[in-house]
Design an enzyme around this catalytic site. Structure first.
Site, mmCIF file in Angstrom:
data_model
loop_
_atom_site.group_PDB
_atom_site.id
_atom_site.type_symbol
_atom_site.label_atom_id
_atom_site.label_comp_id
_atom_site.label_asym_id
_atom_site.label_seq_id
_atom_site.Cartn_x
_atom_site.Cartn_y
_atom_site.Cartn_z
ATOM 1 N N GLN A 108 0.843 -1.200 0.000
ATOM 2 C CA GLN A 108 0.000 0.000 0.000
ATOM 3 C C GLN A 108 0.876 1.247 0.000
ATOM 4 O O GLN A 108 1.110 1.855 1.037
ATOM 5 C CB GLN A 108 -0.879 -0.035 1.255
ATOM 6 C CG GLN A 108 -1.915 1.032 1.325
ATOM 7 C CD GLN A 108 -3.095 0.723 0.458
ATOM 8 O OE1 GLN A 108 -3.648 -0.348 0.518
ATOM 9 N NE2 GLN A 108 -3.483 1.666 -0.369
ATOM 10 N N PHE A 109 1.374 1.643 -1.190
ATOM 11 C CA PHE A 109 2.264 2.807 -1.262
ATOM 12 C C PHE A 109 1.563 4.084 -0.826
ATOM 13 O O PHE A 109 2.203 5.037 -0.393
ATOM 14 C CB PHE A 109 2.857 2.961 -2.671
ATOM 15 C CG PHE A 109 1.913 3.529 -3.691
ATOM 16 C CD1 PHE A 109 1.901 4.886 -3.952
ATOM 17 C CD2 PHE A 109 1.041 2.708 -4.381
ATOM 18 C CE1 PHE A 109 1.037 5.415 -4.893
ATOM 19 C CE2 PHE A 109 0.185 3.214 -5.324
ATOM 20 C CZ PHE A 109 0.170 4.576 -5.578
ATOM 21 N N THR A 110 0.232 4.125 -0.882
ATOM 22 C CA THR A 110 -0.496 5.345 -0.533
ATOM 23 C C THR A 110 -0.393 5.693 0.951
ATOM 24 O O THR A 110 -0.749 6.805 1.346
ATOM 25 C CB THR A 110 -1.980 5.249 -0.943
ATOM 26 O OG1 THR A 110 -2.582 4.141 -0.267
ATOM 27 C CG2 THR A 110 -2.119 5.082 -2.450
#
Length: 151
Positions: free
Chosen positions: A78-80
């Site tokens: 989950q890069f966000t």
């Protein structure tokens, strides 16, 4: 590294209509990797999440860990989690790790959790994923490492 974890009764992740990861009782861990993260962050995060006493005992007190309850972990990259929304209306992701670095550390995180004898289900790195879960509690925590230490 950052992990947004949710205690769940069950969870799954689907890519292109196919379930690619599924767990029963345990945790969903949305895992983000920053540009500065290293293997020491991986180990610190895995150790913390596997050992957190966030499951209730017979008296309803949070005294049991994922290992204690024989739980599993669904790991979803989950890069966000490293979004910066301080300026403008479009998030900036400059603090998130480049894909090759992030994928390597997420894979190492999965292996580190498995090394504790915990069953792990996974999403697919870089894919558009649908995560389905039943949050137990609800119980949600953010856990972060910096320089190999949980902060």
């Amino acid at each position: 590294m950052r992990a947004l974890i949710q205690r769940v009764d069950h969870a799954s992740v689907t890519v292109d209509g196919q379930v690619v990861g599924r767990v029963g009782k345990g945790l969903v861990a949305l895992v983000g990797v920053s540009r500065a993260d290293t293997e020491t962050d991986v180990k610190a995060l895995a150790t913390k999440l596997v050992g957190l006493r966030i499951f209730p005992d017979e008296q309803g007190k949070f005294n049991l860990s994922l290992q204690d309850v024989g739980g599993a972990m669904l790991v979803v990259s989950q890069f966000t989690l490293f979004a910066d929304v301080r300026r403008g209306r479009r998030p900036s992701f400059t603090e998130a790790a480049r894909p090759d670095h992030a994928e390597r550390l997420v894979d190492e995180f999965v292996r580190a959790v498995e090394s504790y004898g915990v069953e792990v289900g996974c999403g697919r790195f870089g894919a558009m994923m649908e995560v389905d879960l039943r949050n137990n509690g609800p119980f949600t925590l953010m856990v972060e490492t910096v320089g190999g230490r949980v902060v």
